[in-house]
Design an enzyme around this catalytic site. Structure first.
Site, PDB file in Angstrom:
ATOM      1  CD  GLU A  22      -9.595   3.158  -9.703  1.00 27.30           C
ATOM      2  OE1 GLU A  22      -9.110   2.506 -10.704  1.00 27.30           O
ATOM      3  OE2 GLU A  22     -10.389   2.964  -8.401  1.00 27.30           O
ATOM      4  CE  LYS A  84      -3.961  -3.236 -10.673  1.00 28.72           C
ATOM      5  NZ  LYS A  84      -3.865  -3.819  -9.558  1.00 28.72           N
ATOM      6  CB  VAL A 104      -6.029   4.740  -6.014  1.00 33.06           C
ATOM      7  CG1 VAL A 104      -5.541   6.029  -5.347  1.00 33.06           C
ATOM      8  CG2 VAL A 104      -7.334   3.763  -6.214  1.00 33.06           C
ATOM      9  CG  ASP A 136       1.642  -6.908  -3.543  1.00 32.21           C
ATOM     10  OD1 ASP A 136       1.669  -5.874  -3.756  1.00 32.21           O
ATOM     11  OD2 ASP A 136       1.159  -8.064  -3.579  1.00 32.21           O
ATOM     12  CB  SER A 138      -1.670  -0.915  -3.367  1.00 34.63           C
ATOM     13  OG  SER A 138      -2.050  -0.586  -3.694  1.00 34.63           O
ATOM     14  CG  ASP A 140      -3.906   3.029  -4.686  1.00 30.88           C
ATOM     15  OD1 ASP A 140      -3.288   2.578  -5.790  1.00 30.88           O
ATOM     16  OD2 ASP A 140      -4.626   2.057  -4.166  1.00 30.88           O
ATOM     17  CE  LYS A 157     -10.118  -2.421  -4.565  1.00 32.34           C
ATOM     18  NZ  LYS A 157      -8.871  -1.943  -4.658  1.00 32.34           N
TER      19      LYS A 157
HETATM   20  N1  PSU Z   1     -11.485   0.172  -6.130  1.00 34.06           N
HETATM   21  C1  PSU Z   1     -12.815  -0.315  -6.579  1.00 34.06           C
HETATM   22  N2  PSU Z   1     -11.509  -1.108  -7.289  1.00 34.06           N
HETATM   23  C2  PSU Z   1     -10.608  -1.875  -8.162  1.00 34.06           C
HETATM   24  C3  PSU Z   1     -10.090  -0.672  -8.101  1.00 34.06           C
HETATM   25  C4  PSU Z   1     -10.344   0.213  -6.899  1.00 34.06           C
HETATM   26  O1  PSU Z   1     -13.454  -0.822  -6.615  1.00 34.06           O
HETATM   27  O2  PSU Z   1     -10.717  -2.168  -9.281  1.00 34.06           O
HETATM   28  C5  PSU Z   1      -8.412  -0.120  -8.095  1.00 34.06           C
HETATM   29  C6  PSU Z   1      -8.078   0.729  -7.839  1.00 34.06           C
HETATM   30  O3  PSU Z   1      -7.351   1.250  -9.774  1.00 34.06           O
HETATM   31  C7  PSU Z   1      -6.627   0.315  -6.818  1.00 34.06           C
HETATM   32  C8  PSU Z   1      -6.246  -0.815  -7.554  1.00 34.06           C
HETATM   33  O4  PSU Z   1      -5.713   1.619  -7.415  1.00 34.06           O
HETATM   34  O5  PSU Z   1      -7.525  -1.372  -7.738  1.00 34.06           O
HETATM   35  C9  PSU Z   1      -5.564  -0.782  -6.300  1.00 34.06           C
HETATM   36  O6  PSU Z   1      -4.504  -1.845  -6.766  1.00 34.06           O
HETATM   37  P1  PSU Z   1      -3.442  -3.131  -5.933  1.00 34.06           P
HETATM   38  O7  PSU Z   1      -3.013  -3.407  -5.043  1.00 34.06           O
HETATM   39  O8  PSU Z   1      -2.719  -4.424  -7.374  1.00 34.06           O
HETATM   40  O9  PSU Z   1      -2.132  -1.977  -6.051  1.00 34.06           O
HETATM   41 MN    MN Z   2       0.321  -5.047  -5.079  1.00 40.72          MN
END
Ligand code: PSU
Ligand code: MN
Length: 296
Positions: A22, A84, A104, A136, A138, A140, A157
């Site tokens: 990504e 993004k 992702v 909320d 993701s 992903d 995470k």
């Molecule tokens: N892993 C990392 N750093 C990041 C991400 C993943 O170490 O910045 C990113 C990926 O692109 C993942 C995104 O898809 O964080 C998730 O964002 P959100 O929670 O807004 O879906």
């Molecule tokens: Mn989100």
């Protein structure tokens, strides 16, 4: 709308090992100027184990799979100016001619169209802790549920509601396994996560993927514990979440805000862990892809 680089196309046609990467992590995941090294290092780690990197982004009105060094640099130097690009956003980036740094989920859209079976990242997104107030989750997660790709990462995470995310992945039929561990890694830390089944080694991971893809349309998550993790991250995470709420940060801005807050408040410890685990996960994805294509 889809442009696959010649190197990636040839590798795919030969059934060779190709691993998608990504670019949100490159453009938004690190302080300005630092993401490029992470992107380059992940590509180098893949090449070192004999896999072909397929870094994804939206550039010049196309969803690109496989970037040149200059193209990767364009994404990195766009930084927060790059949009993004999750699954929802790719068409907009294409139509507007905007630079899109794939998440992702966005990368999985590219994998589905290009026929790529493996990807690596730092940590996947999931159910945010505030989900009872605002749903909320993701993008992903649904993308993994509908794409036959093995995602090598260091778990979900831990800024998120990890147990809720694990429940949701079970609901969606997505296997989540630890790489040599039954404790789901928590991104910054190897310890404290829910229990999951383990895979022992790259051959085992490749066999699991092959068997799963005979049965299901979904992907799988292989979570590798970070080396030299930062076990004290949780204290800072709570402060980060409070700050995000105080500043009314919502939507796509939440994850980059939290990562940046932690990078600053940990005196660079989370930065160091994040950099290392992203590269190590690339190595793992590359090794599994190589094992998979040999057995193929
Ligand atoms: N892993 C990392 N750093 C990041 C991400 C993943 O170490 O910045 C990113 C990926 O692109 C993942 C995104 O898809 O964080 C998730 O964002 P959100 O929670 O807004 O879906
Ligand atoms: Mn989100």
């Amino acid at each position: 709308m889809l442009r696959i680089s010649e190197e990636v196309r040839e590798a795919l046609e030969a059934g060779g090992p190709v691993v998608a990467l990504e670019t949100t992590i490159v453009a938004h995941g690190f302080p300005p100027g630092e993401g490029i090294e992470v992107g380059r290092e992940c590509e180098a780690r893949l090449r070192a184990v004999g896999a072909v990197p397929a870094t994804t982004a939206v550039l010049d009105g196309e969803l690109r799979v496989g970037l040149s060094a200059d193209e990767l640099e364009r994404i990195a130097s766009a930084g927060v100016e790059a949009l993004k690009a999750g699954p929802r956003d790719i068409a907009t980036c294409i139509v507007r001619g905007a630079i899109g740094a794939t998440t992702v989920g966005g990368t999985l859209v590219a994998c589905r169209h290009a026929g790529i079976r493996f990807m690596a990242t730092g940590g996947i997104g999931g159910v945010h802790r505030s989900w009872t107030k605002r749903p909320d989750v993701s993008a992903d997660i649904p993308a993994i549920a509908r794409t036959q790709v093995l995602v090598a990462c260091s778990g979900i995470k831990s800024l998120l509601d990890v147990p809720a995310t694990v429940e949701l992945l079970e609901t969606l039929g997505v296997p989540v396994v630890g790489y040599g561990t039954q404790e789901l890694p928590l991104f910054y830390s190897a310890h404290g996560g829910p229990r999951v089944p383990a895979v022992e080694g790259v051959e085992d991971a490749a066999s699991l993927a092959r068997a799963h893809w005979r049965l299901s349309e979904s992907g799988l998550v292989v979570a590798r514990p970070p080396v030299d993790g930062f076990d004290e991250a949780e204290l800072l995470i709570e402060a980060a979440l409070d700050e995000a709420e105080a500043q009314d940060v919502t939507g796509q801005a939440v994850t980059p805000f939290l990562l940046a807050f932690l990078h600053e408040r940990s005196g660079g410890r989370t930065l160091e862990v994040n950099r290392r685990l992203a590269a190590d996960n690339a190595t793992l994805a590359g090794e599994v892809a190589v094992a998979f294509s040999r057995a193929g």
